[in-house]
Design an enzyme around this catalytic site. Sequence first.
Site, PDB file in Angstrom:
ATOM      1  N   HIS A  25       0.780  -1.129  -0.067  1.00 21.82           N
ATOM      2  CA  HIS A  25       0.111   0.088   0.134  1.00 21.82           C
ATOM      3  C   HIS A  25       0.913   1.370  -0.025  1.00 21.82           C
ATOM      4  O   HIS A  25       1.661   1.473   0.986  1.00 21.82           O
ATOM      5  CB  HIS A  25      -0.914  -0.039   1.160  1.00 21.82           C
ATOM      6  CG  HIS A  25      -1.914   0.923   1.200  1.00 21.82           C
ATOM      7  ND1 HIS A  25      -1.964   2.006   2.337  1.00 21.82           N
ATOM      8  CD2 HIS A  25      -2.713   1.648   0.446  1.00 21.82           C
ATOM      9  CE1 HIS A  25      -3.057   2.803   2.305  1.00 21.82           C
ATOM     10  NE2 HIS A  25      -3.221   2.621   1.041  1.00 21.82           N
ATOM     11  N   GLU A  28       0.365  -0.783  -4.786  1.00 17.83           N
ATOM     12  CA  GLU A  28      -0.721   0.409  -4.769  1.00 17.83           C
ATOM     13  C   GLU A  28       0.026   1.629  -4.852  1.00 17.83           C
ATOM     14  O   GLU A  28       0.610   2.007  -4.118  1.00 17.83           O
ATOM     15  CB  GLU A  28      -1.733   0.114  -3.821  1.00 17.83           C
ATOM     16  CG  GLU A  28      -2.938   0.776  -3.896  1.00 17.83           C
ATOM     17  CD  GLU A  28      -2.812   2.212  -3.126  1.00 17.83           C
ATOM     18  OE1 GLU A  28      -3.760   2.709  -2.979  1.00 17.83           O
ATOM     19  OE2 GLU A  28      -1.683   2.338  -2.317  1.00 17.83           O
ATOM     20  N   ASP A  35      -1.166   5.910  -5.764  1.00 14.17           N
ATOM     21  CA  ASP A  35      -2.247   7.026  -5.931  1.00 14.17           C
ATOM     22  C   ASP A  35      -1.793   7.940  -7.043  1.00 14.17           C
ATOM     23  O   ASP A  35      -0.603   8.457  -7.037  1.00 14.17           O
ATOM     24  CB  ASP A  35      -2.580   7.788  -4.592  1.00 14.17           C
ATOM     25  CG  ASP A  35      -2.950   6.865  -3.735  1.00 14.17           C
ATOM     26  OD1 ASP A  35      -3.934   6.312  -3.544  1.00 14.17           O
ATOM     27  OD2 ASP A  35      -2.027   6.658  -2.731  1.00 14.17           O
ATOM     28  N   HIS A  83      -1.327  11.017  -2.818  1.00 17.31           N
ATOM     29  CA  HIS A  83      -2.677  10.387  -2.406  1.00 17.31           C
ATOM     30  C   HIS A  83      -3.707  11.449  -1.859  1.00 17.31           C
ATOM     31  O   HIS A  83      -4.735  11.479  -2.465  1.00 17.31           O
ATOM     32  CB  HIS A  83      -2.443   9.708  -0.844  1.00 17.31           C
ATOM     33  CG  HIS A  83      -3.713   9.130  -0.297  1.00 17.31           C
ATOM     34  ND1 HIS A  83      -4.455   9.841   0.586  1.00 17.31           N
ATOM     35  CD2 HIS A  83      -4.268   8.208  -0.572  1.00 17.31           C
ATOM     36  CE1 HIS A  83      -5.562   9.349   0.724  1.00 17.31           C
ATOM     37  NE2 HIS A  83      -5.616   8.021   0.166  1.00 17.31           N
TER      38      HIS A  83
END
Length: 315
Positions: free
Chosen positions: A53, A80, A82, A95
């Site tokens: 993440h 992952e 953003d 993010h």
Amino acid sequence: MRYLTPAFAILIAIPLLVLATEQHEPDQSNRRTDQLLNDLYTSQSTEVFVVAHRGVWRDFPENSIAAIKRADALGVHMVELDIRQTKDGHLILMHDKTLDRTTTGSGDVNKHTLEEIKSLHLLNGYGVPTEERVPTLAEALQATSGRMLVYLDKSYELISEAFDIAVHLGVEEQVFFYGYATEDQLKSDYPKLHEKLNYLPKLKPNIENRKAYIDGYLKRDRSPAFVVSFKHDDPSFFQELDRIRAEGKRVWASPLWPGMCGDRTDDKAMKDADANWGWLIDQGFSMICTDRPREFLQYLSSRRGKKDKQATVPT
């Protein structure tokens, strides 16, 4: 004709030999990515996918190249990340909508140019400035190319732009998008890209027309998994997950916050891994998005070791 001395000939031969080796040696990184994609799309695969993440943000700033490279060094399957768009239309890793929490700057991302954002430094988890800079999506995809798969969060409205970057770099097969759109809505929003996109639908118990929503993606070839979140253990919802797995699709859990995984979080797994990570795996979740990829990989290794020992015990 002049002949080379033995010593000089060796000096020339060595770099030529190295060059020949570099040109003909198989690309190990590409083979790993091919294997990851094969495992992801193969229903018989028992591999549990580890998704880091925002990269390994406990070691380096989240969504940074260093955090991505650390994830690769650990051996995760997917990272992952953003994405946001700058004032001048560039895609960067970020993010938040603002720069305040993760950089030395402030204000909305979409009110700053790429040049302005590139002048900033990323902050670590303690809010201390580092030498890391905000990466563009292209830089991030180059860092992951052939090494691991990429899941782009905050991406639905930017699919066309992000996909174009991935195609330009030749990594579109490794990049996955997501959202709550129905399969029909995805086709309507991106008619030219629909058949080309790797897309993971998000799923929660109270999603509208749940059965129809699931059925739409069960038929879609490029949707190998459902990204699932749930606050409570709901038997009827878990039956739907069983149906998804029976159709050869994976289900994904995110033990990041209590409301996403029935309160079986990474933090709780630090005290009792079997009751949290182990429970999710036993329920059939075969993709785990975690804030603690190093510890989760260690847990998977120990779990496999225990099963191997049990399998060799005489009956």
